[in-house]
Write a protein that holds these residues in place. Structure first.
Motif, PDB file in Angstrom:
ATOM      1  N   ILE A  37      -7.496   8.191   3.501  1.00  0.00           N
ATOM      2  CA  ILE A  37      -7.723   9.484   4.166  1.00  0.00           C
ATOM      3  C   ILE A  37      -6.441   9.945   4.873  1.00  0.00           C
ATOM      4  CG2 ILE A  37      -9.141  10.732   5.854  1.00  0.00           C
ATOM      5  CD1 ILE A  37     -11.338   8.627   5.341  1.00  0.00           C
ATOM      6  N   MET A  38      -5.730   8.975   5.463  1.00  0.00           N
ATOM      7  CA  MET A  38      -4.454   9.321   6.112  1.00  0.00           C
ATOM      8  C   MET A  38      -3.492   9.952   5.119  1.00  0.00           C
ATOM      9  SD  MET A  38      -4.049   5.840   8.347  1.00  0.00           S
ATOM     10  CE  MET A  38      -2.375   6.031   8.902  1.00  0.00           C
ATOM     11  N   ILE A  39      -3.442   9.379   3.914  1.00  0.00           N
ATOM     12  CA  ILE A  39      -2.547   9.899   2.875  1.00  0.00           C
ATOM     13  C   ILE A  39      -2.941  11.332   2.517  1.00  0.00           C
ATOM     14  CG2 ILE A  39      -1.948   9.686   0.416  1.00  0.00           C
ATOM     15  CD1 ILE A  39      -0.561   7.571   1.936  1.00  0.00           C
ATOM     16  N   LYS A  40      -4.243  11.543   2.369  1.00  0.00           N
ATOM     17  CA  LYS A  40      -4.694  12.876   1.937  1.00  0.00           C
ATOM     18  C   LYS A  40      -4.520  13.925   3.028  1.00  0.00           C
ATOM     19  CE  LYS A  40      -8.010  11.458  -1.564  1.00  0.00           C
ATOM     20  NZ  LYS A  40      -8.885  10.350  -1.143  1.00  0.00           N
ATOM     21  N   THR A  41      -4.805  13.524   4.278  1.00  0.00           N
ATOM     22  CA  THR A  41      -4.868  14.541   5.334  1.00  0.00           C
ATOM     23  C   THR A  41      -3.724  14.470   6.330  1.00  0.00           C
ATOM     24  OG1 THR A  41      -6.114  13.096   6.806  1.00  0.00           O
ATOM     25  CG2 THR A  41      -7.396  14.412   5.254  1.00  0.00           C
ATOM     26  N   GLU A  64       0.813  -1.226   0.000  1.00  0.00           N
ATOM     27  CA  GLU A  64       0.000   0.000   0.000  1.00  0.00           C
ATOM     28  C   GLU A  64       0.845   1.274   0.000  1.00  0.00           C
ATOM     29  OE1 GLU A  64      -3.109  -0.430  -0.461  1.00  0.00           O
ATOM     30  OE2 GLU A  64      -3.135  -2.588  -0.039  1.00  0.00           O
ATOM     31  N   LEU A  65       1.787   1.342   0.930  1.00  0.00           N
ATOM     32  CA  LEU A  65       2.564   2.583   1.048  1.00  0.00           C
ATOM     33  C   LEU A  65       3.422   2.826  -0.194  1.00  0.00           C
ATOM     34  CD1 LEU A  65       3.241   4.988   2.869  1.00  0.00           C
ATOM     35  CD2 LEU A  65       5.150   3.672   3.776  1.00  0.00           C
ATOM     36  N   PHE A  66       4.114   1.765  -0.668  1.00  0.00           N
ATOM     37  CA  PHE A  66       4.963   1.932  -1.857  1.00  0.00           C
ATOM     38  C   PHE A  66       4.156   2.371  -3.068  1.00  0.00           C
ATOM     39  CE2 PHE A  66       9.022  -0.743  -0.952  1.00  0.00           C
ATOM     40  CZ  PHE A  66       9.293   0.102   0.107  1.00  0.00           C
ATOM     41  N   ALA A  67       2.933   1.833  -3.212  1.00  0.00           N
ATOM     42  CA  ALA A  67       2.107   2.203  -4.366  1.00  0.00           C
ATOM     43  C   ALA A  67       1.873   3.709  -4.345  1.00  0.00           C
ATOM     44  CB  ALA A  67       0.783   1.449  -4.334  1.00  0.00           C
ATOM     45  N   GLU A 115       3.435   6.465  -6.947  1.00  0.00           N
ATOM     46  CA  GLU A 115       2.510   7.253  -7.742  1.00  0.00           C
ATOM     47  C   GLU A 115       2.778   8.750  -7.558  1.00  0.00           C
ATOM     48  OE1 GLU A 115      -1.738   6.494  -7.004  1.00  0.00           O
ATOM     49  OE2 GLU A 115      -1.895   8.607  -7.602  1.00  0.00           O
ATOM     50  N   LYS A 116       3.006   9.154  -6.320  1.00  0.00           N
ATOM     51  CA  LYS A 116       3.210  10.575  -6.048  1.00  0.00           C
ATOM     52  C   LYS A 116       4.675  10.981  -6.188  1.00  0.00           C
ATOM     53  CE  LYS A 116      -0.592  10.983  -2.747  1.00  0.00           C
ATOM     54  NZ  LYS A 116      -1.517  11.897  -3.419  1.00  0.00           N
ATOM     55  N   SER A 176       7.004  10.717   3.601  1.00  0.00           N
ATOM     56  CA  SER A 176       5.689  10.065   3.540  1.00  0.00           C
ATOM     57  C   SER A 176       4.654  10.807   4.383  1.00  0.00           C
ATOM     58  CB  SER A 176       5.825   8.628   4.055  1.00  0.00           C
ATOM     59  OG  SER A 176       4.542   8.106   4.328  1.00  0.00           O
ATOM     60  N   PRO A 177       3.450  11.026   3.809  1.00  0.00           N
ATOM     61  CA  PRO A 177       2.403  11.703   4.583  1.00  0.00           C
ATOM     62  C   PRO A 177       1.928  10.844   5.760  1.00  0.00           C
ATOM     63  CG  PRO A 177       1.557  11.003   2.436  1.00  0.00           C
ATOM     64  CD  PRO A 177       3.027  10.744   2.428  1.00  0.00           C
ATOM     65  N   VAL A 178       2.167   9.526   5.665  1.00  0.00           N
ATOM     66  CA  VAL A 178       1.826   8.646   6.782  1.00  0.00           C
ATOM     67  C   VAL A 178       3.106   8.340   7.546  1.00  0.00           C
ATOM     68  CG1 VAL A 178       0.985   6.366   7.412  1.00  0.00           C
ATOM     69  CG2 VAL A 178      -0.101   7.624   5.557  1.00  0.00           C
ATOM     70  N   THR A 179       3.170   8.737   8.803  1.00  0.00           N
ATOM     71  CA  THR A 179       4.379   8.484   9.594  1.00  0.00           C
ATOM     72  C   THR A 179       4.379   7.028  10.065  1.00  0.00           C
ATOM     73  OG1 THR A 179       3.244   9.073  11.614  1.00  0.00           O
ATOM     74  CG2 THR A 179       4.394  10.856  10.469  1.00  0.00           C
ATOM     75  N   PRO A 180       5.569   6.507  10.434  1.00  0.00           N
ATOM     76  CA  PRO A 180       5.623   5.127  10.930  1.00  0.00           C
ATOM     77  C   PRO A 180       4.682   4.917  12.117  1.00  0.00           C
ATOM     78  CG  PRO A 180       7.838   6.019  10.656  1.00  0.00           C
ATOM     79  CD  PRO A 180       6.893   7.136  10.368  1.00  0.00           C
ATOM     80  N   LYS A 181       4.625   5.897  13.003  1.00  0.00           N
ATOM     81  CA  LYS A 181       3.787   5.792  14.192  1.00  0.00           C
ATOM     82  C   LYS A 181       2.319   5.648  13.808  1.00  0.00           C
ATOM     83  CE  LYS A 181       4.582   7.933  18.647  1.00  0.00           C
ATOM     84  NZ  LYS A 181       5.114   9.186  19.145  1.00  0.00           N
ATOM     85  N   ASN A 182       1.911   6.468  12.845  1.00  0.00           N
ATOM     86  CA  ASN A 182       0.518   6.475  12.416  1.00  0.00           C
ATOM     87  C   ASN A 182       0.153   5.183  11.691  1.00  0.00           C
ATOM     88  OD1 ASN A 182      -1.998   7.544  12.219  1.00  0.00           O
ATOM     89  ND2 ASN A 182      -1.429   9.259  10.890  1.00  0.00           N
ATOM     90  N   LEU A 183       1.106   4.647  10.904  1.00  0.00           N
ATOM     91  CA  LEU A 183       0.833   3.374  10.235  1.00  0.00           C
ATOM     92  C   LEU A 183       0.695   2.269  11.286  1.00  0.00           C
ATOM     93  CD1 LEU A 183       0.439   1.844   7.608  1.00  0.00           C
ATOM     94  CD2 LEU A 183       2.897   1.444   7.512  1.00  0.00           C
TER      95      LEU A 183
END
Ligand code: ADP
Ligand code: MG
Length: 494
Positions: free
Chosen positions: A412-416, A367-370, A374-375, A382-389
């Motif tokens: 939503i995590m990725i977007k926000t 998921e994260l690599f995709a 893409e971006k 990464s917009p998603v931090t290790p802690k948040n994942l």
């Protein structure tokens, strides 16, 4: 016409024509900028992107009478890199002058190492789809970078920026052991990965911290002697290296098959036409008149200096990969993906401090690599931090959300950049795991579809999936799938 297809046959890579199979031989001279605050022989800054000519000392601009003073940290960096390449460290080495004239080289010579480099033979291990392969390293030597000539600021003038003048480079020369564009891709990435682990070169190809001269020759399959090579100068992306090799090898095969011979020459890769063109031939080759720089003493390194660096060496990609396979039960493929970039492995290790390993590796690799690909962003941004994942993964492990809902939350995590917990709560996405509630929904579905229930009971068991689908629809995807399955089975037996 030379066949378009390049064909791989286990370890080798052939250009197939009507008459022959041709093997491609490649050797790389990689120029890697040393991570160091200051230059190889002066105290000026090496920072990228400064205003032109603001990071230039009297030594870098070759004022008469200025003497170079060696930067010990750069020596340390070169030795560390040599150790990372399992190479022989030469305790005695010599700095030579390589003489040529160019506007961006104010001294009229580059200080480099010729016959006695600081690092000798070593090797790099590549994990190719067809097995692992060792690529020999011929040597690593230290040298200074030149300045930069800027030709496109004015139609009549060339400008010179000396900020790079004197920056330390490591030239890492491979043996002619590479056999295909894929192997070159893998080699450059592995070399970059090792240097990033060691923090000796940042490997940033856009900023010119890593570039290569690519030597290419071809020979008929079965021949043991190498053919005449051409050297493609200063290629600054892996994609371009692959394209340059492809086109250069085909050019050589076409020449040889039409009865001509190859001139040993220096060529350039034209990135627009996607082909190489001649820059200078061997006859015009420079005589650099190398001689030991009289301003510098021979470089002597103590054994203990090397031993100390060896002790402080960090875990390198191959060791980390082996540890991951053993300790985390990963496949070699997964381990390789997670260790190839030090930042990826740091991210992974941070996530598994608090979250399940199996879920963590899948969420990162799939998921994260995709999203990052893409971006086109690096994992450290990464917009998603290790802690948040890790929080998201724990929500899955604890049964609070299903895998399907988790993907929604992740988007939503990725977007926000918001935390998984907050999203689940605000959007009311928590999984429905109350058996009584689920039973209610199931009863509703079965009452509404009484005919289908009869059909099911008379043997049309495929309808089970239909009932599940209806239950999930009503629960907006939130019903715990395992519970739905179990309760539905019991209800249908009634
Ligand atoms: P030079 O200093 O003139 O560039 P080197 O002997 O140092 O020559 O070789 C430079 C690079 O060319 C090395 O990476 C080496 O592996 C590669 N090389 C040497 N011979 C061949 C060949 N026949 N085909 C392809 N690469 C070669
Ligand atoms: Mg060369």
């Amino acid at each position: 016409m030379v066949g378009k297809l390049m064909q791989k046959d286990k370890f080798n890579y052939f250009i197939k024509t009507e008459k022959n199979n041709w093997e491609v031989i490649i050797g790389l001279e990689v120029h890697a900028q040393v991570v160091s605050e200051s230059k190889l022989f002066s105290g000026s800054s090496t920072k990228f992107g400064g205003k032109p000519n603001t990071q230039v000392s009297l030594v870098d601009s070759a004022f008469p009478g200025m003497l170079p003073v060696i930067n010990e940290y750069c020596i340390e960096q070169a030795v560390k890199t040599g150790l990372g390449l399992n190479a022989k460290i030469n305790l005695d080495s010599i700095f030579d002058r390589k003489n040529y004239f160019y506007a961006d080289l104010p001294a009229g010579y580059q200080i480099s190492q010729y016959k006695n480099p600081i690092v000798g033979e070593g090797e790099i291990n590549l994990d190719m789809p067809y097995g692992s392969k060792k690529i020999g390293i011929e040597r690593l030597h230290l040298e200074q970078d030149a300045g930069k000539s800027i030709h496109d600021l004015s139609p009549d003038n060339t400008y010179v920026d000396l900020n790079r003048s004197g920056v330390a480079l490591m030239e890492i020369v491979s043996k002619p052991d590479l056999r295909s564009p894929e192997e070159v891709n893998s080699y450059v990435k592995k070399l970059r990965s090792i240097m990033r682990y060691l923090n000796t070169c940042d490997g940033n190809m856009q900023e010119g911290s890593l570039r290569a001269d690519v030597n290419v020759s071809v020979r008929k399959k079965g021949e043991t002697k190498f053919g005449t090579r051409c050297e493609i100068k200063n290629v600054n992306s892996i994609k371009f290296m692959e394209m340059a090799i492809d086109s250069e090898a085909k050019r050589q095969v076409e020449l040889l098959e039409s009865g001509k011979s190859i001139d040993q020459e220096t060529r350039l890769f034209d990135t627009k036409k996607k082909e190489t063109r001649s820059m200078r031939s061997k006859e015009e080759a420079h005589d650099y008149r190398y001689f030991p720089d009289p301003d510098l003493l021979p470089l002597k390194i103590n054994k203990s200096f090397v031993e100390n660096l060896k002790k402080k060496l960090p875990e390198l990609p191959d060791q980390k990969r082996d540890r991951y396979i053993k300790k985390f039960n990963l496949s070699p493929y997964e381990a390789n993906v997670l260790v190839s970039e030090i930042d990826v492995s740091k991210f992974f290790e941070e996530v598994i401090k608090t979250a399940d390993i199996k879920l963590a590796k899948n969420w990162i690799i799939v998921e994260l690599f995709a999203v990052l690909n893409e971006k086109n962003i690096e994992i450290k941004d990464s917009p998603v931090t290790p802690k948040n994942l890790a929080i998201l993964i724990n929500q899955i492990s604890s049964g609070n959300i299903s895998g399907k809902i988790a993907k929604e939350v992740f988007d939503i995590m990725i977007k926000t950049g918001s935390s998984a917990d907050k999203i689940i709560e605000n959007k009311g996405l928590k999984q429905q795991s109350n058996p009584e509630e689920i039973k209610k929904i199931i009863k509703k579905v079965l009452d509404k579809n009484s005919e289908k229930v009869l059909e099911y009971k008379s043997g049309k068991v495929k309808l089970f999936g239909f009932f599940i689908g209806e239950v999930m629809k009503i629960s907006a995807g939130k019903a715990n799938p395992k519970l739905v399955n179990e309760i539905l089975k019991t209800e249908l037996k009634k």
